[in-house]
Design a protein around this motif. Structure first.
Motif, PDB file in Angstrom:
ATOM      1  N   ASP A  44       0.814  -1.233   0.000  1.00 35.07           N
ATOM      2  CA  ASP A  44       0.000   0.000   0.000  1.00 35.07           C
ATOM      3  C   ASP A  44       0.843   1.277   0.000  1.00 35.07           C
ATOM      4  OD1 ASP A  44      -2.389  -1.389  -0.025  1.00 35.07           O
ATOM      5  OD2 ASP A  44      -2.696  -1.267   2.130  1.00 35.07           O
ATOM      6  N   PHE A  45       2.126   1.166  -0.334  1.00 34.14           N
ATOM      7  CA  PHE A  45       3.018   2.327  -0.266  1.00 34.14           C
ATOM      8  C   PHE A  45       2.510   3.493  -1.133  1.00 34.14           C
ATOM      9  CE2 PHE A  45       7.031   4.636  -1.193  1.00 34.14           C
ATOM     10  CZ  PHE A  45       7.435   4.882   0.109  1.00 34.14           C
ATOM     11  N   ASN A  46       2.101   3.197  -2.368  1.00 27.41           N
ATOM     12  CA  ASN A  46       1.600   4.262  -3.252  1.00 27.41           C
ATOM     13  C   ASN A  46       0.397   4.966  -2.643  1.00 27.41           C
ATOM     14  OD1 ASN A  46       3.151   4.750  -5.513  1.00 27.41           O
ATOM     15  ND2 ASN A  46       2.303   3.033  -6.647  1.00 27.41           N
ATOM     16  N   HIS A  47      -0.500   4.191  -2.097  1.00 22.10           N
ATOM     17  CA  HIS A  47      -1.704   4.763  -1.499  1.00 22.10           C
ATOM     18  C   HIS A  47      -1.349   5.649  -0.299  1.00 22.10           C
ATOM     19  CE1 HIS A  47      -5.843   5.206  -0.236  1.00 22.10           C
ATOM     20  NE2 HIS A  47      -5.489   4.816   0.975  1.00 22.10           N
ATOM     21  N   VAL A  48      -0.466   5.143   0.550  1.00 25.14           N
ATOM     22  CA  VAL A  48      -0.074   5.889   1.743  1.00 25.14           C
ATOM     23  C   VAL A  48       0.632   7.189   1.351  1.00 25.14           C
ATOM     24  CG1 VAL A  48       1.444   5.848   3.759  1.00 25.14           C
ATOM     25  CG2 VAL A  48      -0.002   3.886   3.254  1.00 25.14           C
ATOM     26  N   VAL A  49       1.535   7.111   0.369  1.00 27.86           N
ATOM     27  CA  VAL A  49       2.248   8.315  -0.082  1.00 27.86           C
ATOM     28  C   VAL A  49       1.267   9.334  -0.630  1.00 27.86           C
ATOM     29  CG1 VAL A  49       3.893   9.178  -1.802  1.00 27.86           C
ATOM     30  CG2 VAL A  49       4.456   7.156  -0.451  1.00 27.86           C
ATOM     31  N   SER A  50       0.255   8.879  -1.356  1.00 25.71           N
ATOM     32  CA  SER A  50      -0.736   9.827  -1.897  1.00 25.71           C
ATOM     33  C   SER A  50      -1.598  10.440  -0.792  1.00 25.71           C
ATOM     34  CB  SER A  50      -1.607   9.154  -2.962  1.00 25.71           C
ATOM     35  OG  SER A  50      -2.431   8.177  -2.370  1.00 25.71           O
ATOM     36  N   GLN A  51      -1.720   9.754   0.352  1.00 19.43           N
ATOM     37  CA  GLN A  51      -2.439  10.319   1.493  1.00 19.43           C
ATOM     38  C   GLN A  51      -1.589  11.356   2.234  1.00 19.43           C
ATOM     39  OE1 GLN A  51      -5.730   9.316   2.680  1.00 19.43           O
ATOM     40  NE2 GLN A  51      -5.706   8.570   0.580  1.00 19.43           N
TER      41      GLN A  51
END
Length: 198
Positions: free
Chosen positions: A72-79
């Motif tokens: 979920d790294f991409n999702h977390v970075v976008s948050q």
């Protein structure tokens, strides 16, 4: 952190610093420690935020935690970041990563990547980073791959654009040595040509 790397990234904003937070996972809604539930460290300069509350930083420091994957790294970075596509510096040093997650190759503006002090086992993992056009500084020392024969030469052959490797500048002599090593150790792929009988 290496001051020269900080200057070379053209990063104006202070880093979003989650170092030394005992973070286990980056995935959303996870236990024991979820990255999104942590507060970043405060530095000398305050972090600027957008109207949506996301950080304007181009640097994400997750060093000295206990991460073993980047789910979920991409999702977390976008948050966390207003402009995740501008992420220029990721520090994942001193974690428990066993491979280079392909998610890191989706950040095309990445110029500094610290992965030292992890558990990366295969030298071939470095190949994944070849798609990053702006990568200039990389660290991998303190991983099992450092013990592989030809470690430095392999990395320099695979990533010819990097200018700093393991906190040491890449010289012309380094590049020459890497090229010689490549010729002696990496066999070119054979191309079979079918000759039609006349």
């Amino acid at each position: 952190m290496n001051k020269q790397d900080y200057m070379n990234t053209s990063v104006q904003e202070p880093p979003l610093d989650y170092s030394f937070r005992s973070i286990h996972v980056t995935q959303v809604h996870s236990v024991p420690t979820d990255l999104l539930s942590e507060e970043p460290r405060t530095g000398l300069r305050p972090l600027r935020h957008s109207k949506s509350g996301k950080s304007m930083s181009q640097s994400l420091w997750l060093n000295n935690n206990v991460l073993n994957d980047l789910r979920d790294f991409n999702h977390v970075v976008s948050q966390l970041l207003e402009h995740p596509e501008n992420l220029a510096w990721i520090d994942l040093s001193f974690n428990d990563l066993t491979s280079i997650d392909p998610v890191l190759t989706t950040f095309f503006n990445l110029s500094v990547l610290y992965l030292h002090g992890n558990s990366i086992q295969r030298l071939g993992e470095v190949n994944k980073l070849a798609v990053l056009p702006r990568l200039r500084s990389l660290t991998l020392h303190g991983n099992p791959i450092e013990e592989e024969k030809g470690y430095r030469q392999y990395v320099l052959c695979t990533l010819p654009r990097i200018t700093t490797f393991d906190f040491s500048g890449v010289t012309k002599a380094d590049r020459t040595t890497a090229e010689v090593w490549k010729r002696l150790n990496i066999k070119p792929k054979k191309v079979w040509i079918k000759h039609n009988a006349l």
